[in-house]
Design a protein around this motif. Structure first.
Motif, short mmCIF file in Angstrom:
data_model
loop_
_atom_site.label_atom_id
_atom_site.label_comp_id
_atom_site.label_asym_id
_atom_site.label_seq_id
_atom_site.Cartn_x
_atom_site.Cartn_y
_atom_site.Cartn_z
N ASN A 81 4.29 -83.19 93.81
CA ASN A 81 3.45 -84.13 93.05
C ASN A 81 3.24 -85.36 93.90
OD1 ASN A 81 2.31 -86.01 91.31
ND2 ASN A 81 3.60 -85.48 89.57
N PRO A 82 2.04 -85.57 94.44
CA PRO A 82 1.81 -86.70 95.36
C PRO A 82 1.94 -88.07 94.70
CG PRO A 82 -0.26 -85.59 94.83
CD PRO A 82 0.84 -84.73 94.29
N LYS A 83 2.01 -88.12 93.37
CA LYS A 83 2.20 -89.40 92.69
C LYS A 83 3.67 -89.81 92.66
CE LYS A 83 -1.85 -89.09 89.67
NZ LYS A 83 -2.33 -89.11 88.26
N LEU A 84 4.56 -88.88 92.98
CA LEU A 84 5.99 -89.16 92.96
C LEU A 84 6.54 -89.22 94.37
CD1 LEU A 84 7.12 -86.86 89.99
CD2 LEU A 84 6.47 -89.28 89.93
N ARG A 85 7.79 -89.62 94.50
CA ARG A 85 8.44 -89.75 95.79
C ARG A 85 9.78 -89.03 95.79
NH1 ARG A 85 3.96 -91.02 96.31
NH2 ARG A 85 3.07 -92.83 97.38
N ILE A 89 6.67 -88.64 100.31
CA ILE A 89 5.84 -88.15 99.21
C ILE A 89 6.41 -86.83 98.69
CG2 ILE A 89 3.54 -87.30 98.59
CD1 ILE A 89 2.44 -89.19 100.77
N ASP A 90 6.51 -86.70 97.40
CA ASP A 90 7.01 -85.47 96.79
C ASP A 90 6.00 -84.35 97.02
OD1 ASP A 90 7.82 -83.39 95.08
OD2 ASP A 90 8.58 -84.78 93.57
N PRO A 91 6.37 -83.27 97.70
CA PRO A 91 5.41 -82.20 97.98
C PRO A 91 4.88 -81.51 96.73
CG PRO A 91 7.63 -81.50 98.55
CD PRO A 91 7.70 -82.96 98.24
N PHE A 123 18.19 -94.99 83.25
CA PHE A 123 18.04 -94.55 81.87
C PHE A 123 16.56 -94.66 81.48
CE2 PHE A 123 19.19 -95.31 77.19
CZ PHE A 123 19.44 -93.96 76.96
N GLY A 124 16.02 -93.59 80.91
CA GLY A 124 14.63 -93.56 80.51
C GLY A 124 13.68 -93.07 81.58
N ASP A 125 14.18 -92.85 82.81
CA ASP A 125 13.31 -92.45 83.93
C ASP A 125 13.24 -90.93 84.02
OD1 ASP A 125 11.68 -92.45 86.10
OD2 ASP A 125 13.05 -93.52 87.44
N HIS A 126 12.49 -90.34 83.11
CA HIS A 126 12.40 -88.88 83.03
C HIS A 126 11.84 -88.28 84.31
CE1 HIS A 126 12.03 -84.98 81.12
NE2 HIS A 126 10.76 -84.92 81.47
N ALA A 127 10.92 -88.98 84.98
CA ALA A 127 10.30 -88.44 86.20
C ALA A 127 11.31 -88.20 87.30
CB ALA A 127 9.21 -89.41 86.68
N TYR A 128 12.42 -88.96 87.29
CA TYR A 128 13.42 -88.84 88.35
C TYR A 128 14.79 -88.43 87.81
CZ TYR A 128 9.91 -90.82 91.43
OH TYR A 128 8.76 -91.02 92.16
N GLY A 129 14.79 -87.70 86.70
CA GLY A 129 16.03 -87.11 86.22
C GLY A 129 16.84 -87.97 85.29
N GLY A 130 16.32 -89.11 84.86
CA GLY A 130 17.06 -89.97 83.94
C GLY A 130 16.94 -89.49 82.51
#
Length: 249
Positions: free
Chosen positions: A126-130, A122-124, A181-188
């Motif tokens: 943001n608990p909605k992310l990993r 779990i991303d410390p 591509f398009g995955d802004h939440a994970y740096g895309g």
């Protein structure tokens, strides 16, 4: 001086794109989910694939045994009986329930194949992310990847998860240096400017569950299903210079 964009590729899925039933028998239902529709929703009145299926197959009490993120398209499996639900759970544990995804990254991937084995936590922040690495809720994860196609602007990945962790493919791709591509939440990136100044835009994560293989409920054999890549992802890959033939599962 920056080169002005000569053309733009707006590639969102058509409004109101409907799910499509790919397979339906007495035990199992498989649906092709469009992007933008979540598999489940917090409240039953909110739009979701589960709600769509429940309205059409209410008497069967379908139970979703797989999940796709809202922005991800492709095959989602529903068990229609307790026996089918047990069978699918056992197949997952045994490693005989396989899925193949296609994903586009705007980065160059130097090797042809390999395995990503970072644990998912779990991303410390943001608990909605990993995150890919040690941390709270850490679980082992493994993804097999192969190169399905290359262009001067992007790489098409064939992704085969051996485990089913939340956001696994997205997180593993990002950790490897090739965020989708398009995955802004994970740096895309959401847009890419090509050498001629043209701009390619992705309005969602470029990831699609293209193939599903499930062992037969009775006797030998298997159920093998495929779903073609959605139109928006096809347009993005072509705009990035990719060969359409490489999009086949």
């Amino acid at each position: 001086m920056a080169i002005p964009a000569r053309s733009r590729f707006w590639v969102s899925e058509p409004e109101g794109a409907e799910p499509e039933v790919i397979h339906h028998d007495e035990q199992i239902l498989v649906v092709h989910k469009p992007p933008g529709l979540p598999t489940t929703a917090p409240r039953p009145e909110q739009p979701s694939l589960v709600r769509w299926v429940s309205h059409r197959f209410a008497s069967l009490r379908p139970h979703a045994t797989s999940r796709l993120d809202s922005q991800v398209s492709g095959l989602v499996t529903f068990a229609l009986t307790p026996r089918a639900n047990r069978h699918l759970l056992e197949a997952r544990r045994a490693g005989t329930y396989s899925r193949l995804y296609l994903g586009i990254t705007s980065r160059e991937v130097p090797v042809e194949s390999g395995d990503w084995v970072w644990p998912i936590s779990i991303d410390p922040r943001n608990p909605k992310l990993r995150i890919a690495g040690a941390g709270r809720g850490e679980r082992a994860a493994q993804t097999r990847f192969e190169i399905a196609g290359r262009s001067t602007n992007a790489t098409l990945l064939r992704l085969m998860p051996a485990t089913g962790r939340t956001h696994q493919l997205r997180v593993h791709a990002a950790r490897s240096g090739a965020p989708l591509f398009g995955d802004h939440a994970y740096g895309g990136e959401r847009r890419k400017v090509l050498h001629d100044g043209a701009v390619v835009t992705a309005r969602r994560v470029m990831l699609h569950c293209a193939r599903l293989v499930i062992p037969a409920l009775s006797g030998p054999g298997e159920l093998r299903l495929e779903a073609p890549v959605r139109a928006d992802m096809q347009k993005v890959w072509r705009a990035l210079g990719g060969a359409p033939s490489s999009l086949h599962a």
